[in-house]
Design a protein around this motif. Structure first.
Motif, short mmCIF file in Angstrom:
data_model
loop_
_atom_site.label_atom_id
_atom_site.label_comp_id
_atom_site.label_asym_id
_atom_site.label_seq_id
_atom_site.Cartn_x
_atom_site.Cartn_y
_atom_site.Cartn_z
N THR A 122 0.82 -1.30 -0.04
CA THR A 122 -0.14 0.04 -0.04
C THR A 122 0.85 1.27 0.04
OG1 THR A 122 -1.74 -1.16 1.32
CG2 THR A 122 -1.87 1.06 1.08
N GLN A 135 -8.69 2.34 -5.98
CA GLN A 135 -9.02 1.42 -4.93
C GLN A 135 -8.05 0.56 -4.24
OE1 GLN A 135 -12.53 -0.47 -5.89
NE2 GLN A 135 -13.06 0.41 -7.82
N PHE A 165 -6.51 -0.39 7.58
CA PHE A 165 -7.31 0.20 6.49
C PHE A 165 -8.64 0.93 6.76
CE2 PHE A 165 -4.34 -3.02 4.75
CZ PHE A 165 -3.80 -2.15 3.73
N ASP A 166 -9.17 0.70 8.09
CA ASP A 166 -10.31 1.54 8.57
C ASP A 166 -9.74 3.11 8.78
OD1 ASP A 166 -12.22 -0.51 8.61
OD2 ASP A 166 -12.18 -0.81 10.43
N ARG A 169 -8.83 4.53 5.17
CA ARG A 169 -10.02 4.91 4.56
C ARG A 169 -10.48 6.35 4.83
NH1 ARG A 169 -13.32 1.46 6.48
NH2 ARG A 169 -13.18 -0.02 5.01
N ARG A 173 -10.16 9.42 2.06
CA ARG A 173 -11.57 9.69 1.34
C ARG A 173 -11.42 10.83 0.46
NH1 ARG A 173 -14.60 9.49 5.82
NH2 ARG A 173 -15.28 6.99 5.28
N HIS A 178 -10.69 4.65 -2.65
CA HIS A 178 -11.66 4.05 -1.83
C HIS A 178 -10.91 2.70 -1.22
CE1 HIS A 178 -14.73 0.80 -1.80
NE2 HIS A 178 -15.29 1.75 -1.44
N VAL A 179 -11.32 2.24 -0.21
CA VAL A 179 -10.77 1.21 0.53
C VAL A 179 -11.78 0.33 1.27
CG1 VAL A 179 -9.42 0.37 2.74
CG2 VAL A 179 -8.98 2.47 1.70
N MET A 180 -11.57 -1.09 0.63
CA MET A 180 -12.59 -1.98 0.95
C MET A 180 -11.92 -3.33 1.66
SD MET A 180 -15.33 -4.31 -1.26
CE MET A 180 -14.13 -4.98 -2.39
N ARG A 230 -17.97 -0.07 -4.93
CA ARG A 230 -17.00 0.67 -4.35
C ARG A 230 -17.62 0.47 -2.96
NH1 ARG A 230 -13.09 5.38 -5.52
NH2 ARG A 230 -12.38 4.66 -7.39
N ARG A 232 -17.45 -0.76 1.28
CA ARG A 232 -16.43 -0.49 2.15
C ARG A 232 -15.98 -1.59 3.00
NH1 ARG A 232 -17.82 0.51 7.37
NH2 ARG A 232 -16.12 1.67 7.71
#
Length: 267
Positions: A122, A135, A165-166, A169, A173, A178-180, A230, A232
């Protein structure tokens, strides 16, 4: 949906299980695939297979736990393919051992691959992802929020991914990235055949899994559709809905009666 047509999708742990299925699914959607894996022979064979299906792919030997190697690899990807539009952090390992017997090296190795591998990739892809408003998709597990027997190192690494990753995100933003997080349940992959024992050696007695398993293709299909929308968080599980509910609302009951029956894996 042509959402990923002509986009560069980087997939770690790309040659086996869910990683392989993801490469096929995104490739069928028109994406250019960058395959990252530690197994050179499997990389070459899978690259040829994708080419036979008219999927554009480049292969890169990479140990995601090695930060310098990851950085060099992503430099090559951007030189070869122009950008990183989607990063799928999929590489992972597991173990099967009681905490009291497990050497600390097993925790370090599991964290090096599952957590720091995703972190390294990342960080190396972030500039390009921001430029492309792309993404980040990170493969976690049901064990990221529900306890499992004899998986303390694995579960800890998945909890760490959620924390990282939370937060990421929120930070990304406004930059359009975008982060899933994806949480599969018991999936029919080979990850348990290479599970670590308490002493860090590869198991000579792979764990026998019980219950109905999800197949990697179904997981990949769900991830692809969720990425198009997209989302989350995506939970892909064949675990009975009551077990998931108990894990959240009645954790004591879950720990006593269900945790040893629920399995979660990625590959």
């Amino acid at each position: 949906m042509p959402v990923f047509r002509h986009k560069t999708v980087v997939i770690t742990g790309a040659c086996g299980g869910i990683g392989r299925a993801l490469a096929l699914r995104f490739g069928e959607g028109g994406a250019r695939i960058a395959l990252l894996d530690i197994n050179s022979e499997q990389l070459a064979a899978f690259g040829e297979h994708l080419a036979s299906r008219h999927i554009q792919a480049e292969s890169y030997h990479c140990d995601v736990s090695n930060a310098e190697q990851v950085q060099r690899c992503f430099q090559h990807i951007i030189e070869d393919m122009g950008s990183v539009d989607v990063l799928i952090n999929n590489a992972g390992i597991t173990h099967h051992s009681c905490f009291a017997d497990t050497d600390a090296s097993v925790f370090r190795k599991t964290m090096d691959v599952n957590y720091f591998g995703a972190l390294h990739c990342t960080q190396s892809a972030l500039k390009s992802l921001i430029e492309c408003e792309g993404q980040i998709i990170t493969m976690s597990s049901m064990s990221g929020f529900a306890p499992l027997w004899y998986r303390s190192a694995y579960s800890a690494s998945k909890h760490a991914l959620h924390g990282l990753f939370d937060c990421l995100r929120v930070e990304l933003r406004e930059k359009g990235v975008h982060v899933m997080l994806v949480c599969p349940g018991y999936t029919a992959t080979d990850i348990h055949k290479n599970a670590l024992q308490a002493d860090g050696a590869i198991t000579s007695n792979p764990l026998e899994m019980t219950g109905k398993a999800t197949i990697p293709k179904d997981v990949a299909d769900e991830v692809y559709l969720a990425a198009c929308k997209r989302k989350r968080l995506l939970v892909v599980s064949n675990v009975d809905w009551r077990a998931r509910l108990f894990a959240r609302l009645l954790p004591s009951f879950f720990e006593r009666y269900l945790a040893h029956r629920v399995t979660g894996t990625v590959s």
